[in-house]
Design a protein around this motif. Sequence first.
Motif, PDB file in Angstrom:
ATOM      1  N   GLU A  82     -68.351  19.479  79.877  1.00  0.00           N
ATOM      2  CA  GLU A  82     -69.285  19.549  78.747  1.00  0.00           C
ATOM      3  C   GLU A  82     -69.259  20.924  78.102  1.00  0.00           C
ATOM      4  N   VAL A  83     -69.070  21.974  78.907  1.00  0.00           N
ATOM      5  CA  VAL A  83     -68.922  23.318  78.341  1.00  0.00           C
ATOM      6  C   VAL A  83     -67.698  23.366  77.434  1.00  0.00           C
ATOM      7  N   HIS A  84     -66.624  22.731  77.859  1.00  0.00           N
ATOM      8  CA  HIS A  84     -65.424  22.651  77.025  1.00  0.00           C
ATOM      9  C   HIS A  84     -65.730  21.997  75.682  1.00  0.00           C
ATOM     10  N   SER A  85     -66.476  20.908  75.734  1.00  0.00           N
ATOM     11  CA  SER A  85     -66.811  20.206  74.502  1.00  0.00           C
ATOM     12  C   SER A  85     -67.598  21.098  73.549  1.00  0.00           C
ATOM     13  N   MET A  86     -68.520  21.882  74.118  1.00  0.00           N
ATOM     14  CA  MET A  86     -69.314  22.760  73.259  1.00  0.00           C
ATOM     15  C   MET A  86     -68.486  23.919  72.720  1.00  0.00           C
ATOM     16  N   LEU A  87     -67.566  24.431  73.510  1.00  0.00           N
ATOM     17  CA  LEU A  87     -66.691  25.495  73.014  1.00  0.00           C
ATOM     18  C   LEU A  87     -65.789  24.978  71.895  1.00  0.00           C
ATOM     19  N   ASN A  88     -65.346  23.738  72.016  1.00  0.00           N
ATOM     20  CA  ASN A  88     -64.552  23.149  70.941  1.00  0.00           C
ATOM     21  C   ASN A  88     -65.376  23.017  69.670  1.00  0.00           C
ATOM     22  N   ARG A  89     -66.654  22.669  69.843  1.00  0.00           N
ATOM     23  CA  ARG A  89     -67.545  22.597  68.681  1.00  0.00           C
ATOM     24  C   ARG A  89     -67.756  23.997  68.094  1.00  0.00           C
ATOM     25  N   MET A  90     -67.840  25.000  68.945  1.00  0.00           N
ATOM     26  CA  MET A  90     -67.963  26.376  68.459  1.00  0.00           C
ATOM     27  C   MET A  90     -66.740  26.779  67.633  1.00  0.00           C
ATOM     28  N   THR A  91     -65.557  26.363  68.102  1.00  0.00           N
ATOM     29  CA  THR A  91     -64.345  26.648  67.342  1.00  0.00           C
ATOM     30  C   THR A  91     -64.429  26.019  65.960  1.00  0.00           C
ATOM     31  N   GLU A  92     -64.916  24.797  65.946  1.00  0.00           N
ATOM     32  CA  GLU A  92     -65.078  24.105  64.669  1.00  0.00           C
ATOM     33  C   GLU A  92     -66.059  24.846  63.763  1.00  0.00           C
ATOM     34  N   LEU A  93     -67.176  25.300  64.334  1.00  0.00           N
ATOM     35  CA  LEU A  93     -68.177  26.012  63.542  1.00  0.00           C
ATOM     36  C   LEU A  93     -67.649  27.351  63.039  1.00  0.00           C
ATOM     37  N   ALA A  94     -66.955  28.087  63.902  1.00  0.00           N
ATOM     38  CA  ALA A  94     -66.414  29.382  63.496  1.00  0.00           C
ATOM     39  C   ALA A  94     -65.367  29.219  62.398  1.00  0.00           C
ATOM     40  N   THR A  95     -64.556  28.171  62.522  1.00  0.00           N
ATOM     41  CA  THR A  95     -63.548  27.911  61.499  1.00  0.00           C
ATOM     42  C   THR A  95     -64.200  27.561  60.168  1.00  0.00           C
ATOM     43  N   LYS A  96     -65.275  26.787  60.222  1.00  0.00           N
ATOM     44  CA  LYS A  96     -66.018  26.465  58.995  1.00  0.00           C
ATOM     45  C   LYS A  96     -66.562  27.736  58.358  1.00  0.00           C
ATOM     46  N   SER A  97     -67.203  28.573  59.210  1.00  0.00           N
ATOM     47  CA  SER A  97     -67.846  29.769  58.694  1.00  0.00           C
ATOM     48  C   SER A  97     -66.833  30.770  58.156  1.00  0.00           C
ATOM     49  N   ALA A  98     -65.596  30.699  58.664  1.00  0.00           N
ATOM     50  CA  ALA A  98     -64.564  31.615  58.180  1.00  0.00           C
ATOM     51  C   ALA A  98     -64.025  31.231  56.817  1.00  0.00           C
ATOM     52  N   ASN A  99     -64.447  30.101  56.317  1.00  0.00           N
ATOM     53  CA  ASN A  99     -64.018  29.648  54.992  1.00  0.00           C
ATOM     54  C   ASN A  99     -64.905  30.279  53.910  1.00  0.00           C
ATOM     55  N   GLY A 100     -64.303  30.740  52.875  1.00  0.00           N
ATOM     56  CA  GLY A 100     -65.051  31.448  51.838  1.00  0.00           C
ATOM     57  C   GLY A 100     -65.955  30.590  50.993  1.00  0.00           C
ATOM     58  N   THR A 101     -66.005  29.306  51.210  1.00  0.00           N
ATOM     59  CA  THR A 101     -66.835  28.426  50.372  1.00  0.00           C
ATOM     60  C   THR A 101     -68.286  28.350  50.843  1.00  0.00           C
TER      61      THR A 101
END
Length: 403
Positions: A82-101
């Motif tokens: 489950e920690v893995h699943s949340m870290l994958n979600r964090m990757t998704e969130l960080a990637t979203k936030s790294a977008n200039g839009t």
Amino acid sequence: MRIQHNIMALNSQRQLGINNTNISKSLEKLSSGYRINRAGDDAAGLAISEKMRAQIKGLETATDNANDAISLIQTAEGGLQEVHSMLNRMTELATKSANGTYDDDVDRQAIQDEFDALNDEIDRIADSTNFNGIKLLDGTLNNASTATVTVGTGANTFRVSVGKDAAGKKITIGTDDSKAGNTINASVDSAGELKIVLGTKDNASTYSAKQIEDAVKNAVQKAVDDGTLTNKDLANSLLSFKAEGQTISYVADDTSQAGTAEPTSAALAGAAALKLQIGDTNDGYNQLNLTINDMKAASLGVRAISVDKLDDATGAMKTIKDAINTVSSQRGRLGALQNRLEHTINNLGVTTENITAAESRIRDVDMAKEMMTFTKNSVLQQSAQAMLAQANQQPQSVLQLLQ
């Protein structure tokens, strides 16, 4: 002819007694299923079989222990999944936030809020995952040697940990205003004692736990390379040096912090690994140490991550991937240990079977063979009874001579 002693009757009676005893023993063996019911049946066989019985009990219990260990590992691995699943979600969130839009104040703040919630849940899982009350993911089983060290003032406190072989070694840390600010002088002697000096001369100085960690590792590696530190296990434990805590700051000309602070020392106390008894003796090869690293957000490096700014989000992506690799490594070690325990259980089962067979050959009765013995003794008993009756009649022949 003699009538005072009937030797034939005495002989028949003795043989009858022997046959009765033999029949009694045969009946005991046939009814119990054991060839050895008392030490008198086979003293050496009894001693050997009792040792085998003890070994069999130990092997059976070791099998249960190994099965319990697998259940514990599966529990820990379930939490890490489950920690893995949340870290994958964090990757998704960080990637979203790294977008200039995205907008910092609204969009990225919403992303940060979810990010913080995921960190809290990682900590909750690490704190709550347990097996029979044993905490599994909170660092209790990391088998590391730890100490809390204060630098200068009470506010500058951080926690350090090294491998288990450095337990009992001393770490000393202090500041020196004769050394340039923002410099770290770390050294290790042949006994594995660590010494860290933080420079505070002239300018404001800031030291992160990571900087101290790197300086110590470099010092240990240098001591290994130049031959100062020759104990390989101790060196490996020191090379796993890890520092956790706040950034240590010293402001120039601030007498409350700057200047030379008396060095403080702390002994590294060993934390307990989980010892598994997977054999029937107390030998080291029949014991296995289970270690699980601290899986809290801070230990994974994601607790302090910020994604509410574009640049922060970009840098966070690598940190999260490093955390994913850390969890993957831990899960891999647990999986390897589980596979090992499964082979251990198979080996224990085969050994138990073979020792049981050996014990059976010594202790158990061969029913067919014993029935043959019983039948023989039963016939002899009846014959002895008949002969005793005949022997008792023999003295009466003397009356013929008295007529």
